[in-house]
Each structure stands twice: as C-alpha cells, then as structure tokens.
Design a protein around this motif. Structure first.
Motif, PDB file in Angstrom:
ATOM      1  N   CYS A   1       0.847  -1.192   0.000  1.00  0.00           N
ATOM      2  CA  CYS A   1       0.000   0.000   0.000  1.00  0.00           C
ATOM      3  C   CYS A   1       0.885   1.245   0.000  1.00  0.00           C
ATOM      4  O   CYS A   1       1.846   1.323   0.761  1.00  0.00           O
ATOM      5  CB  CYS A   1      -0.898  -0.006   1.231  1.00  0.00           C
ATOM      6  N   CYS A  29       0.385   3.004   3.756  1.00  0.00           N
ATOM      7  CA  CYS A  29       0.739   2.364   5.032  1.00  0.00           C
ATOM      8  C   CYS A  29       1.771   1.249   4.870  1.00  0.00           C
ATOM      9  O   CYS A  29       2.291   0.749   5.855  1.00  0.00           O
ATOM     10  CB  CYS A  29      -0.517   1.819   5.713  1.00  0.00           C
ATOM     11  N   CYS A  59      -4.421  -0.069   0.169  1.00  0.00           N
ATOM     12  CA  CYS A  59      -5.046  -1.247   0.771  1.00  0.00           C
ATOM     13  C   CYS A  59      -6.544  -1.023   0.915  1.00  0.00           C
ATOM     14  O   CYS A  59      -7.328  -1.955   0.915  1.00  0.00           O
ATOM     15  CB  CYS A  59      -4.405  -1.561   2.112  1.00  0.00           C
ATOM     16  N   CYS A  87      -7.527   4.346   3.463  1.00  0.00           N
ATOM     17  CA  CYS A  87      -6.344   4.010   4.274  1.00  0.00           C
ATOM     18  C   CYS A  87      -5.803   5.279   4.924  1.00  0.00           C
ATOM     19  O   CYS A  87      -5.600   6.290   4.268  1.00  0.00           O
ATOM     20  CB  CYS A  87      -5.261   3.380   3.396  1.00  0.00           C
ATOM     21  N   ASN A 138      -4.182   3.024  10.753  1.00  0.00           N
ATOM     22  CA  ASN A 138      -5.338   2.152  10.534  1.00  0.00           C
ATOM     23  C   ASN A 138      -5.587   1.305  11.783  1.00  0.00           C
ATOM     24  O   ASN A 138      -6.705   0.914  12.065  1.00  0.00           O
ATOM     25  CB  ASN A 138      -5.096   1.226   9.347  1.00  0.00           C
TER      26      ASN A 138
HETATM   27 ZN    ZN Z   1      -2.808   1.186   3.476  1.00  0.00          ZN
END
Ligand code: ZN
Ligand code: ZN
Length: 179
Positions: A72, A75, A131, A135, A147
């Motif tokens: 991602c 993150c 993701c 996010c 998250n």
């Molecule tokens: Zn993410």
C-alpha cells in the motif's frame, strides 16, 4: 526460437485465410513488476485469445488475467488484486514488422504470445495501489499505522490544544523565575 508454453504453432492456421482458432494458455511469466507492484513468482497468468489469420499475419484478440501483489502506498501493508485486460494485437512476418510498427514479430509458423502477455499485464498493473480507499497511512510524526489505532500526534498539534498548553505552562514558568 521460443519454446515456452506461450509459443503457439500456427502453420495450419496460416494456410487457411480468414481461419481462426481459440488459444487458452495459463502459466507463470517471470519478472512481471512495475515499481512496488508485482505478479507473484510462479503465479499463473491466464491467456484466452482467438487467433485469426489474415493476409500478412495473425491477429490476436481476447483477454489476459493476472494476480498481483503490492505494498500500500500509504501504510506499506500488503495489497492483493488481479488485472483483467482485453487485447487486440497483430503478429506479422518478422521482416515486415517495420511496415506495421505496432505489430509483434511472427517467427516462422510460431506465434510467441509472451511479449504480448508481458506488455499487456505491465500496462494493466496499478501504479500505486491502496489497501483501502480510506487508508489512513502511517503517522508522519511517530510512524504508527493509523489504521490500527489513532496515535494522538494530530491531536497534540491541533492549535486549540496548543493554546491550552500555554495556559497550563504559564503558572509553572512564573514559579520557576520566582525562585
Ligand atoms: Zn494502506
Ligand atoms: Zn503519531
């Protein structure tokens, strides 16, 4: 000379003008990756095409599917997905490719689908997937994955809280200078 499962003999097809034949191939393709997105090593790419002969070459039309895996972009967590792309391409005799610049070379009576498959999948892979659309990414201050849980850094930098900090620090500062 191509020898992979993506090399399709087309001698009989080429002898039948306007003839066509469905080709279904699945198998791994090495080194399919763009930036942080890759088709996992050993994962099958699924190719479902109709090859048609025309004067001067072979046309290929149909679909290609491949799974991909990525990090991602916010993150760094794992993201899985798959691409499904439609293709419509031509293969022409190697010595005539110059006249049809977008075409792939036709090597004798063999169509090597690998370059086509590779190009189509590379173009279809997402460049910087997330993701999830919402996010929250990593905190730029403490590095926590927002998250999982709020880390509180944003609250501390909020100007309303900064004002309260000054008020609570005031009396203590005066005590310090008084002693
Ligand atoms: Zn993410
Ligand atoms: Zn933080």
């Amino acid at each position: 000379m191509p020898s992979s499962r993506f090399a399709v003999p087309v001698a009989s097809l080429r002898r039948r003008p306007a003839g066509s034949r469905r080709v279904f191939v699945r198998g791994p393709v090495d080194d399919l990756a763009v930036l942080a997105v890759e088709v996992p090593t050993g994962a099958d790419v699924v190719v479902d095409l109709v090859l048609s002969s025309y004067q001067g070459g072979i046309a290929a039309a149909g679909s290609i599917e491949a799974p991909w895996r990525a990090e991602c972009r916010r993150c760094g967590g794992r993201v899985d997905g798959s691409v499904h792309t439609e293709v419509r391409e031509r293969f022409v005799q190697s010595d005539q490719v110059g006249e049809d610049e977008d075409a792939y070379p036709l090597d004798g009576d063999v169509v090597d689908l690998l370059p086509l498959v590779r190009d189509a999948v590379m173009l279809a892979l997402p460049l910087a997937p997330l993701c999830a659309d919402d996010c929250r990414g990593l905190c730029p201050v403490c590095g926590a994955d927002r998250n999982a849980a709020p880390c509180g850094c944003e609250a501390r930098r909020d100007p309303r809280w900064a004002g309260l900090d000054v008020l609570s620090a005031g009396p203590a500062a005066e005590e310090d200078t008084g002693t």
